[in-house]
Design a protein around this motif. Structure first.
Motif, short mmCIF file in Angstrom:
data_model
loop_
_atom_site.label_atom_id
_atom_site.label_comp_id
_atom_site.label_asym_id
_atom_site.label_seq_id
_atom_site.Cartn_x
_atom_site.Cartn_y
_atom_site.Cartn_z
N CYS A 194 24.06 42.90 43.05
CA CYS A 194 24.62 42.72 41.71
C CYS A 194 25.21 44.01 41.18
CB CYS A 194 23.53 42.25 40.75
SG CYS A 194 22.74 40.74 41.29
N LEU A 213 28.33 45.43 43.25
CA LEU A 213 29.62 44.79 43.04
C LEU A 213 30.12 45.03 41.62
CD1 LEU A 213 29.24 41.45 44.97
CD2 LEU A 213 30.22 43.60 45.69
N ALA A 214 29.22 45.01 40.64
CA ALA A 214 29.67 45.09 39.26
C ALA A 214 30.12 46.49 38.88
CB ALA A 214 28.57 44.63 38.32
N VAL A 229 33.77 49.46 40.10
CA VAL A 229 35.16 49.43 39.68
C VAL A 229 35.77 50.82 39.65
CG1 VAL A 229 35.25 47.32 38.37
CG2 VAL A 229 34.39 49.37 37.31
N LEU A 289 45.83 44.76 40.68
CA LEU A 289 44.76 44.59 39.71
C LEU A 289 43.59 43.78 40.28
CD1 LEU A 289 44.10 45.11 36.69
CD2 LEU A 289 44.83 42.76 36.30
N MET A 290 43.93 42.90 41.22
CA MET A 290 42.93 42.00 41.79
C MET A 290 41.70 42.77 42.31
SD MET A 290 42.01 40.65 44.91
CE MET A 290 41.96 39.20 45.88
N ILE A 336 40.27 45.37 41.09
CA ILE A 336 39.37 45.78 40.02
C ILE A 336 38.62 44.55 39.51
CG2 ILE A 336 39.37 46.52 37.61
CD1 ILE A 336 39.77 48.88 39.10
N LEU A 337 39.29 43.39 39.59
CA LEU A 337 38.68 42.17 39.08
C LEU A 337 37.59 41.69 40.04
CD1 LEU A 337 41.91 40.38 37.85
CD2 LEU A 337 40.29 41.74 36.55
N PRO A 338 36.70 40.79 39.56
CA PRO A 338 35.58 40.34 40.40
C PRO A 338 35.95 39.89 41.82
CG PRO A 338 35.29 39.54 38.18
CD PRO A 338 36.61 40.25 38.19
N PRO A 339 37.02 39.10 42.04
CA PRO A 339 37.28 38.66 43.41
C PRO A 339 37.46 39.83 44.37
CG PRO A 339 38.68 37.47 41.89
CD PRO A 339 38.00 38.52 41.09
N GLY A 340 38.06 40.92 43.89
CA GLY A 340 38.28 42.09 44.74
C GLY A 340 36.99 42.67 45.25
N ALA A 341 35.94 42.61 44.42
CA ALA A 341 34.66 43.17 44.84
C ALA A 341 34.12 42.42 46.05
CB ALA A 341 33.66 43.10 43.69
N PHE A 342 34.15 41.08 45.98
CA PHE A 342 33.67 40.28 47.10
C PHE A 342 34.50 40.56 48.35
CE2 PHE A 342 32.27 37.39 43.57
CZ PHE A 342 30.93 37.43 43.84
N LEU A 343 35.83 40.65 48.15
CA LEU A 343 36.74 40.86 49.28
C LEU A 343 36.43 42.19 49.97
CD1 LEU A 343 39.24 39.46 50.48
CD2 LEU A 343 40.63 41.05 49.17
N ILE A 380 33.72 44.18 49.89
CA ILE A 380 32.42 44.29 50.55
C ILE A 380 32.41 43.43 51.82
CG2 ILE A 380 31.15 42.49 49.28
CD1 ILE A 380 28.71 44.21 49.42
#
Lengths: 205, 203, 191
Positions: free
Chosen positions: A27, A30-31, A34, A172-173, A175-182, A184
């Motif tokens: 958690c 990923l959060a 940024v 921008l993607m 920085i946004l949540p989907p980018g974090a999953f991508l 990692i």
């Protein structure tokens, strides 16, 4: 003795990396990843709580009744987290604001509870310090490696300094949540790939 | 057997409460040690923001009513927007440069505490964010100049509508709306009630 | 903010898993079969709503009157831990059938960061009791929705021919990333 110290300090880096291999504490990773500066702050906060909780519990381990261990662990971790919150508010208010709710949530970070349960509550103080440092190092490497990629691609900066000039349009993607999953996901893929290759090489020797 | 069990439960209860008491004591000690520093930091943040809005001003005085109470203090404007207080910014010659309005508006992650300069000709001088807990990388961009500069020079009678005269922060409409509505509603309130301010100055 | 807005936001546009990154451990650890993800979702919903209500009373009727708001983290986590323990004992004795379904997930819930997160956000946002209940309920429904979506996708992935590089965890994260993109499209829903 020396090899033991080295082993305790470095096992978190790759082989038992809490984030990439054991997939714990995702958690906050990923959060907060940024920006690199947030990731550094989070790593320091995490190290503070992990090392101090491990030491305290290792010192007290003979006075903690088995059936009460989880509540007592939680009380000790939560106390250090709250102390950390005061210190951040008093001396690093901007960092405290940037990390927001993820500071109090260090309490329920499964990495810390896991290390205390399986290590600090059984081992002497010195080993626990090393274990805490080693695990924090692994956590830090994971969160930083994600933050570096996300900040460069998503914001075009590193530590706030612009890398590509003003004409660069960041994706921008990231920085946004989907980018974090991508990010990692791809990083775990790379690590699996490398470690598989290494173990194959060893086997063929 | 039964007695043994009760005894065990009591011992466990005492142990756990002992740990809790020690923890609470340790926390209250740290709290009382760090409290002055925390308050200092908060005061410093406000002062720095005021300085950045009116760099020429040398004194910022809290506007108070006849009984020395700060005016508009904790004045609730609507569910999400609250006024905190108003300062006067004066330069070396004691000339009134404008008013500084401090308030808060509920954003996505919690209250956004802002302060802005209100010039005497009814325009917003500039806006500064003192505190917020918006999502890093998204709403947290509320502190960026390219967003805040949009408020500069706006007339108090302007609409402050997000997506019309205010371009929102990318993917953070809630945060953008919170701030622009906070400014619009607080400035309207202050304008409507400012006669009491000017009267005081004349007295 | 009205209750319907809170509900829609917490389920979709501000989904706890995809947008706020809370509660990820069970999301990646337990989404291998449908039964366990629905069981976990149910257990989380129950505990989150009840813990939010209890922590609301703890904060406004114990911590504030004594002026010790700064103990909130420690008080809330203890509340959650004690509450989970009580629920476990109660279910075991009174509703053994439900215990069979939810029992194994209960100990895991104490360290689910979503629940502590929800209780802390409730206080931070200054929600009323009704808003607290709706917020807690909505976020757990959002959590359950995410668990079910992910499980369905993982069952599909199990039958698919995944490139060697992405086998195992990486493909799961990529899938999560794509669902998150879809959820981003719901931004702005519910105000």
């Amino acid at each position: 003795m020396k090899t033991k110290i080295k082993q305790l300090l470095t096992k978190g880096l790759l082989k038992e990396n809490p984030v990439f291999v054991l997939m714990l504490g995702l958690c906050s990773v990923l959060a907060v990843s940024v920006s690199v500066i947030n990731a550094l702050g989070m790593t320091l906060a995490f190290t503070f709580v992990t090392v101090l909780s491990e030491v305290t519990i290792s010192v007290l381990r003979k006075w903690i009744p088995k059936s009460l261990r989880i509540p007592i662990f939680i009380v000790i971790i939560a106390s250090f987290v709250t102390i950390l919150q005061f210190l951040l508010q008093a001396y690093f208010p901007s960092l405290n604001k940037a990390l927001g709710i993820f500071i109090p949530l260090i309490v329920v970070n499964c990495i810390i509870i896991g290390r205390i349960e399986s290590f600090a509550s059984k081992k002497p103080v010195f080993d626990s310090i090393l274990d805490g440092l080693g695990i924090s190092l692994g956590y830090g490497i994971a969160i930083l490696s994600i933050a570096i990629v996300r900040e460069i691609l998503g914001n075009g900066t590193i530590l706030g300094y612009s890398l590509f000039g003003t004409s660069f349009e960041p994706a921008l993607m990231f920085i946004l949540p989907p980018g974090a999953f991508l990010v990692i996901g791809i990083e775990i893929g790379i690590i699996n790939h490398v470690s598989k290759k290494a173990s194959r090489k060893e086997a063929s020797k | 057997m039964k007695q043994n069990q009760t005894k065990q439960i009591v011992t466990l209860g005492i142990t756990l409460s002992l740990y809790c008491i020690i923890a609470a004591l340790a926390l209250s000690v740290t709290y009382s040690v760090t409290l002055p520093q925390i308050q200092l930091q908060q005061k410093k943040a406000t002062e720095e923001s005021m300085k950045s809005i009116y760099p020429d001003a040398i004194s910022f005085t809290l506007c108070t009513d006849n009984e020395q109470n700060p005016i508009f203090h904790n004045q609730v404007i609507d569910n999400c927007i609250t006024l905190d207080c108003i300062y006067e910014g004066r330069d070396q010659t004691n000339l009134l440069l404008g008013y500084l309005v401090k308030g808060s508006s509920l954003g996505y992650g919690g209250p956004i505490v802002f302060i802005y300069g209100l010039d005497l000709d009814d325009t917003i001088h500039s806006v500064s964010i003192i505190e917020h807990s918006e999502t890093p990388g998204l709403g947290a961009n509320v502190i960026k100049d390219h967003f805040l500069n949009q408020f500069k020079g706006k007339l108090t009678s302007d609409a402050f509508l997000v997506k019309q005269d205010i371009t929102p922060i990318t993917a953070s409409t809630i945060t953008s709306k919170a701030l622009s509505e906070g400014i619009k509603k607080s400035v309207t309130y202050v304008r409507e009630n400012i006669t009491e301010l000017t009267n005081e100055n004349e007295n | 903010m009205n209750l319907v807005n809170i509900l829609i936001q917490t389920i979709f546009s501000q989904n706890f898993i995809f947008m706020r990154f809370l509660g990820l451990c069970p999301f990646f650890g337990l989404t291998n079969d449908m039964d366990s993800s629905i069981g976990m979702g149910g257990a989380v919903t129950f505990v989150t709503v009840m813990a939010s209500v209890v922590s609301y009373f703890v904060y406004y009727f114990v911590l504030i009157p004594f002026g010790v708001e700064y103990l909130q983290t420690i008080a809330f986590i203890l509340t959650i831990a004690v509450f989970v323990q009580l629920v476990e004992i109660y279910l075991k004795k009174m509703i053994p059938n439900l215990y069979k379904v939810m029992g194994i997930y209960l100990p895991l819930i104490t360290t689910n960061c979503m629940i502590l997160g929800v209780t802390l956000i409730n206080i931070q946002e200054g929600y009323s009791l009704m808003e607290t209940i709706v917020f807690a309920f909505g976020s757990s429904v959002g959590f359950t929705l995410a668990m079910i979506l992910m499980t369905a996708i993982r069952i599909r992935i199990g039958n698919a021919n995944v490139p060697a590089f992405f086998k195992g965890a990486p493909i799961v994260f990529l899938a999560a990333s794509f669902i998150a993109i879809a959820f981003m499209g719901l931004q702005g829903l519910g105000g």
